[in-house]
Scaffold this active site. Structure first.
Site, PDB file in Angstrom:
ATOM      1  N   ALA A  82      -7.063  45.691  61.616  1.00 58.35           N
ATOM      2  CA  ALA A  82      -7.677  46.894  62.187  1.00 58.35           C
ATOM      3  C   ALA A  82      -8.921  47.247  61.388  1.00 58.35           C
ATOM      4  CB  ALA A  82      -6.683  48.050  62.158  1.00 58.35           C
ATOM      5  N   VAL A  83     -10.000  47.522  62.099  1.00 57.35           N
ATOM      6  CA  VAL A  83     -11.266  47.904  61.471  1.00 57.35           C
ATOM      7  C   VAL A  83     -11.798  49.136  62.195  1.00 57.35           C
ATOM      8  CG1 VAL A  83     -13.622  47.167  60.935  1.00 57.35           C
ATOM      9  CG2 VAL A  83     -11.743  45.500  60.845  1.00 57.35           C
ATOM     10  N   GLU A 115      -0.826  37.203  67.418  1.00 59.16           N
ATOM     11  CA  GLU A 115      -0.965  37.400  68.861  1.00 59.16           C
ATOM     12  C   GLU A 115      -2.071  38.414  69.079  1.00 59.16           C
ATOM     13  OE1 GLU A 115       2.758  40.433  69.360  1.00 59.16           O
ATOM     14  OE2 GLU A 115       3.122  38.286  69.302  1.00 59.16           O
ATOM     15  N   ASN A 120      -9.185  41.087  74.442  1.00 49.64           N
ATOM     16  CA  ASN A 120      -9.890  41.347  73.185  1.00 49.64           C
ATOM     17  C   ASN A 120     -10.752  40.140  72.801  1.00 49.64           C
ATOM     18  OD1 ASN A 120     -10.781  42.151  70.686  1.00 49.64           O
ATOM     19  ND2 ASN A 120      -8.782  42.927  70.009  1.00 49.64           N
ATOM     20  N   TYR A 127     -10.910  34.818  65.576  1.00 45.47           N
ATOM     21  CA  TYR A 127      -9.799  33.931  65.236  1.00 45.47           C
ATOM     22  C   TYR A 127     -10.167  32.467  65.483  1.00 45.47           C
ATOM     23  CZ  TYR A 127      -7.224  38.357  65.321  1.00 45.47           C
ATOM     24  OH  TYR A 127      -6.807  39.644  65.105  1.00 45.47           O
TER      25      TYR A 127
END
Length: 159
Positions: A82-83, A115, A120, A127
């Protein structure tokens, strides 16, 4: 004229990755509420070191993101990266992902799993650029209001 890579490297170098602490909880809750929605209980347990490992990304003394990891036997799971929205696209997520996979490798993981929501695209691109590949799909895994969204299952070797 400055090149984008030089600017990105300079900003990324300003990010500092360290283990999360109980004293970080208020900042972690704020990032979580905006980006991840893991919940206070899960973050508190991770800071206490009960089961998971939590790393935070700081820039200029402020927490801008976190990664939550777990290890079972030789498989590492990345539960969440999370950013803060104001810190996205400045290298924090990439630094967290690298630090997370390094931490899993040091703890004996030979593979990292995660996952991600099919929608997104930014996370999927991150990734894939780090060597993760799509292994499968969990149909209707995420809730999006009344709708359901697929989760893409991704992994990479940590050799």
């Amino acid at each position: 004229m400055r090149c984008e890579l030089c600017v990105t490297e300079r900003v990324a170098a300003a990010h500092h990755i360290r283990p999360g602490r109980v004293s970080d909880l208020a900042a972690l809750f704020a990032v979580d509420a905006e980006a991840a929605r893991l919940g206070e209980q899960r973050l508190r347990a991770a800071c206490d070191g009960e089961h998971d490992e939590l790393l935070v990304c700081e820039r200029e003394g402020k927490i801008s993101g976190f990664i939550l990891l777990s290890l079972v036997l030789n498989e590492g799971s990345i539960f969440s990266i999370a950013v803060c929205s104001t810190e996205r696209r400045w290298g924090c997520g990439r630094r967290l992902l690298q630090a997370g996979t390094d931490a899993l490798r040091r703890r004996g993981a030979s593979r990292a799993l995660l996952e991600v929501r099919r929608s997104n695209g930014a996370a999927i691109a991150l990734y894939e650029s780090a060597g993760f590949t799509i292994d499968g799909v969990r149909r209707g895994y995420y809730r999006s209001g009344a709708e359901r969204e697929d989760a893409l299952l991704m992994s990479r070797a940590l050799d």
